[in-house]
Design a protein around this motif. Structure first.
Motif, short mmCIF file in Angstrom:
data_model
loop_
_atom_site.label_atom_id
_atom_site.label_comp_id
_atom_site.label_asym_id
_atom_site.label_seq_id
_atom_site.Cartn_x
_atom_site.Cartn_y
_atom_site.Cartn_z
N ALA A 182 0.82 -1.21 0.00
CA ALA A 182 0.00 0.00 0.00
C ALA A 182 0.85 1.25 0.00
O ALA A 182 0.52 2.25 -0.66
CB ALA A 182 -0.93 -0.02 1.22
N TYR A 202 -4.31 -1.41 -5.42
CA TYR A 202 -4.43 -0.64 -4.18
C TYR A 202 -5.64 -1.11 -3.37
O TYR A 202 -5.57 -1.26 -2.14
CB TYR A 202 -4.55 0.84 -4.52
N SER A 203 -6.74 -1.35 -4.06
CA SER A 203 -7.93 -1.82 -3.35
C SER A 203 -7.69 -3.18 -2.72
O SER A 203 -8.16 -3.46 -1.61
CB SER A 203 -9.14 -1.88 -4.30
N CYS A 206 -5.42 -2.67 0.42
CA CYS A 206 -6.21 -2.07 1.51
C CYS A 206 -7.21 -3.07 2.08
O CYS A 206 -7.48 -3.07 3.29
CB CYS A 206 -6.95 -0.83 0.99
N ARG A 211 -8.74 -1.76 5.53
CA ARG A 211 -9.06 -0.37 5.23
C ARG A 211 -10.19 -0.33 4.20
O ARG A 211 -10.00 -0.05 3.02
CB ARG A 211 -7.81 0.35 4.72
N ASP A 214 -11.12 2.78 2.05
CA ASP A 214 -10.15 3.01 0.99
C ASP A 214 -10.38 2.05 -0.18
O ASP A 214 -10.16 2.41 -1.34
CB ASP A 214 -8.72 2.83 1.53
#
Length: 300
Positions: A182, A202-203, A206, A211, A214
């Protein structure tokens, strides 16, 4: 989850500001219908020993703009530019040997040219060298050397290196560290390198860090028409599920099944749940989703 942000072969030029300005004119000449004058200028510069002009001629042959598509001629001009000491051209020659475009494929030669360009400070060559070394499973230290070169490329500010390092830490194996993944993807996004594959990666990072807001924000960045949309949406479903929004998650999962087809959907869901459990993100509702979509629970 397997994902990869592709790095494309390019023939971008580097050099002094005056040389870059001239090269920019050469590179875009075909768009303005000025190939004849650009060719005259580039050939004259090449005859005078300009490595940038030689690489531009290689570029035109490679892409078939201003000159006929000709991989052999492209490789010949790139080699001349590389022998003239232009790091950008040396990186291109390394790519040609690695792929066998216009020359006979030769991994040793590819590595030699990558190393020359990397030692000269070319950040893309550093990453190309890292990726090349990673593929050498016969060398017990290759992975460590590759990681060092990838870090050098990132330290030089080369955004694809941020993505590459994130990929190394997102693979679901012994090297997995989603916090590091991340962090590298944050740097990629901050630098402006944030295509659809980056948002999906990124997803996923996270998601494994808990997260969930996010994850939803990252998934929203991927448009419906993008090939990465179905990956972004299944991550959205996972985030909703793990955040306790089971009904909403079920709807997104059902839509994802339609996008993927049953076999692919079930395989992805099974693999994703297995990795999320390994990350400590198990949720009782996972079993309900597995039962609903006839997915066998991961025995781990």
């Amino acid at each position: 989850m397997n994902w990869r942000v592709a790095l494309l072969l390019s023939a971008l030029l580097c050099g002094a500001a005056r040389q870059v300005a001239a090269s920019d004119q050469w590179r875009t000449a075909h768009l303005r219908g000025e190939c004849e004058s650009a060719l005259t200028e580039a050939r004259a510069a090449a005859d005078a020993g300009s490595a940038e002009a030689l690489l531009q001629l290689s570029d035109w042959h490679f892409f078939g703009t201003c000159l006929d598509k000709d991989d052999i001629a492209s490789a010949r001009f790139a080699m001349q530019a590389a022998q003239g000491g232009l790091p950008r051209a040396q990186a291109v020659v390394g790519q040609l040997y690695a792929s066998g475009l216009g020359v006979e494929r030769d991994d040793a030669e590819a590595r030699r040219w990558y190393l020359l360009a990397a030692d000269a400070g070319d950040a893309e060559a550093m990453l190309l060298l890292a990726r090349h070394l990673e593929a050498d499973t016969s060398n017990p230290v290759a992975a460590d050397v590759a990681l060092a070169w990838a870090n050098r490329s990132a330290e030089a500010g080369y955004a694809p290196a941020f993505v590459h390092l994130a990929q190394l830490y997102s693979g679901g194996g012994a090297q997995t560290d989603y916090a590091k993944a991340a962090q590298w993807l944050d740097r990629s996004i901050e630098s402006g390198y944030k295509d659809n594959g980056v948002w999906v990666a990124y997803s996923w990072a996270c998601l494994n860090l808990g997260r969930y807001d996010d994850v939803l924000r990252a998934a929203d960045q991927v448009p419906k028409e993008a090939a990465e949309y179905k990956a972004a949406q299944i991550n959205r479903a996972h985030a909703l599920l793990l955040n306790g929004q089971i009904g909403n998650a079920r709807e997104v999962y059902a839509a994802n099944l339609t996008l993927r087809g049953e076999d692919e959907f079930r395989r992805i869901l099974r693999d994703d749940f297995a990795e999320l459990r390994r990350s400590g993100r198990a949720h009782p509702a996972m079993a309900r989703i597995e039962k609903l979509f006839a997915i066998g629970a991961d025995p781990q």
